[in-house]
Design an enzyme around this catalytic site. Structure first.
Site, PDB file in Angstrom:
ATOM      1  N   SER A 250       0.764  -1.269  -0.099  1.00 14.92           N
ATOM      2  CA  SER A 250       0.054  -0.016   0.048  1.00 14.92           C
ATOM      3  C   SER A 250       1.056   1.309  -0.128  1.00 14.92           C
ATOM      4  O   SER A 250       1.869   1.146   0.545  1.00 14.92           O
ATOM      5  CB  SER A 250      -1.179  -0.203   1.220  1.00 14.92           C
ATOM      6  N   LYS A 251       0.373   2.202  -0.682  1.00 16.94           N
ATOM      7  CA  LYS A 251       0.775   3.664  -0.679  1.00 16.94           C
ATOM      8  C   LYS A 251       1.467   4.200   0.587  1.00 16.94           C
ATOM      9  O   LYS A 251       2.327   4.783   0.716  1.00 16.94           O
ATOM     10  CB  LYS A 251      -0.195   4.376  -1.222  1.00 16.94           C
ATOM     11  N   ARG A 252       0.640   3.712   1.659  1.00 20.05           N
ATOM     12  CA  ARG A 252       0.946   4.399   2.917  1.00 20.05           C
ATOM     13  C   ARG A 252       2.141   3.883   3.532  1.00 20.05           C
ATOM     14  O   ARG A 252       2.857   4.327   4.461  1.00 20.05           O
ATOM     15  CB  ARG A 252      -0.065   3.901   3.960  1.00 20.05           C
TER      16      ARG A 252
END
Ligand code: GLU
Length: 493
Positions: A250-252
């Site tokens: 995930s981008k996070r």
């Protein structure tokens, strides 16, 4: 499979980047279509207006084209089944929603947010069908009077539904597990739950390839197909790409989009090749392949039934294999934007530096990453070189560095030889330098290795460098080389 022309689609929400997981879905859909001489379609699912990002659509178009996932139809290229942006298809969805209301497969719902919250607070896990019992004439009158409403699907309460998925086999879901989802929201736009069915049917999609998160809702979609008198498509649900055993990529948590990995210095062909392997393996277990190979060898049977873990070390390795196959010129072109980012390399012959670094890099970003060079193992495997230090500082030179038992060199010999080396460097700068140093060694009756050792130590202050004596000189340029020789003489006293 029947004999209809195969049509697949990729249907991202324009959220501002092309996630690696989405890109893999797109890749498989593309491969499957092309393998069957079919069409691959791009559709933008932008009905969630809160998640929209400015130039997000353009990022998707550009990334897909750059990666070689050329779609036959889509928002920016057109096609016979458009529009390909859901927000531009509003009227179409409303038309079919009306049909479902007339047939009793959907109904108007006027429940307020407060009522729904209350329901959930008191333990309800799904909508209780309250508005189902409103007479249609009354519901229509309330709609006409301007009361806010949504349209919900009427899902049976008893029984179960079985459908076939190419990855998961026969899947059975009890209707009791399903909710009367909203099909049309209060803003008049459809939810994914409705739009995917209408669009996939109207766009002639034969094979739906998408994330496994939609697997358990598929019976609801099939009910809609059947209520409208349509044949559902074939389904291929894909397991996610994970960052580790527990978390999705995930981008996070760092890099997760196609562009992120391009910016980290990976080659588009290597990225596409690597993501193909995340969830699919060819029968012959080949690991490095191009698009043509994938089109020919892709098979639904090779799709994985379990999640895949994104292993950046493996991507690095694969990228390194691609890099080694490049010419120096190609490597330079790709490495240049990364070399340009490194302040201390300004003013150096970057093309030449790239040729020295080519065989040592697994990613283009490595060319400017000093940490990488610090850790890098060279030749005999246990020495390391720090490019940053080599290029920027020259204060590590000490007389004892010149001592080399095999070459029979030491500080005194270096001190005597350096003026000659400076003279030769000035006179024979360029391609003639190396042969001139060889000739000098022969004339003096000393080993060539001894001359080159003293030369290299004097100008780099390091026993390990990314190249040999004259390569390092060329990289530094004539002025810096002479300057360093003078400093070496100072150190030698
Ligand atoms: N917009 C959906 C997503 O990005 C599409 C799913 C599908 O392919 O049907 O997950």
């Amino acid at each position: 499979m029947n004999d209809k022309k195969v049509r697949t689609r990729f249907a991202p929400s324009p959220t501002g980047y092309l996630h690696i997981g989405g890109m893999r879905t797109a890749l498989y859909a593309y491969l499957f279509a092309k393998q069957h001489g079919g069409d691959f379609i791009l559709r933008l699912e932008d009905t969630d207006r809160e998640r929209l990002v400015g130039d997000a659509a353009q990022i998707i178009y550009d990334s897909m084209k750059e990666a070689g996932l050329m779609y036959d139809e889509g928002p920016d290229v057109g096609g016979a089944y458009g529009p390909y942006i859901q927000s531009e298809r509003r009227e179409i969805y409303l038309r079919y929603a009306d049909k479902l209301i007339e047939s009793g497969d959907a109904y108007y719902c006027f429940c307020t947010k407060e009522r729904l919250d209350e329901m959930h607070k008191s333990g309800a896990t799904k909508y209780d069908k309250k508005c189902m019992s409103l007479p249609l004439s009354e519901a229509k009158a309330r709609v006409a009077a301007g009361e806010p409403y949504v349209i919900r699907q009427n899902v049976p309460t008893d029984g179960e539904y079985t459908f076939h998925d190419h990855v998961f086999g026969d899947v059975t879901v009890p209707y009791a597990d399903l909710e009367d989802n909203v099909l049309i929201k209060s803003d008049g736009l459809p939810t994914y739950n409705f739009a995917n069915v209408i669009d996939d049917h109207l766009m002639g999609i034969t094979h739906v390839i998408r994330g496994v998160e939609y697997l358990s809702s598929t019976p609801k979609y099939d009910l809609l197909y059947r209520a409208l008198g349509w044949e559902p498509p074939e389904y291929i649900h894909l397991q996610p790409i994970m960052r580790d055993a527990q978390h999705k990529l995930s981008k996070r948590y760092g890099a997760a989009s196609y562009k992120d990995f391009i910016n980290k210095g990976y080659l588009k062909d290597a990225i596409v090749n690597y993501i193909a392997l995340l969830g699919w393996s060819p029968k012959d277990n080949t690991e490095k392949f191009d698009m043509d190979y994938m089109i020919e060898n892709f098979s639904l049977a090779g799709l994985s039934k379990s999640p895949s873990i994104f292993d950046e070390a493996k991507l690095r390795w694969l990228n390194g294999v691609y890099i080694k196959e490049m010419t120096d010129e190609e490597f330079y072109e790709h490495a240049l934007p990364f070399l340009n980012r490194v302040e201390y390399l300004k003013g150096y012959d970057l093309k030449y530096l790239a040729s020295l670094l080519h065989s040592r890099c697994e990613s283009f970003a490595d060319v400017g990453d000093s940490k990488y060079f610090t850790d890098m193992r060279i030749d005999d495997g246990d020495l390391s070189v720090n490019l940053t230090e080599f290029m920027t500082k020259f204060d590590g030179l000490t007389p004892d560095l010149f001592a080399h038992a095999k070459n029979k060199t030491d500080a005194a010999i270096a001190k005597a030889m350096i003026p000659d080396l400076m003279r030769i460097t000035k006179e024979r700068w360029g391609d003639g330098l190396y042969p001139a140093l060889e000739a000098y060694a022969a004339e003096k009756g000393i080993k060539k290795g001894a001359v080159l050792w003293i030369y290299r130590i004097a100008i780099t202050a390091s026993p390990v460098t990314p190249g040999g004596a004259t390569e390092m000189a060329k990289l530094l340029g004539l002025d810096r080389t002479l300057e360093r020789f003078s400093k070496a003489l100072d150190v030698l006293g």
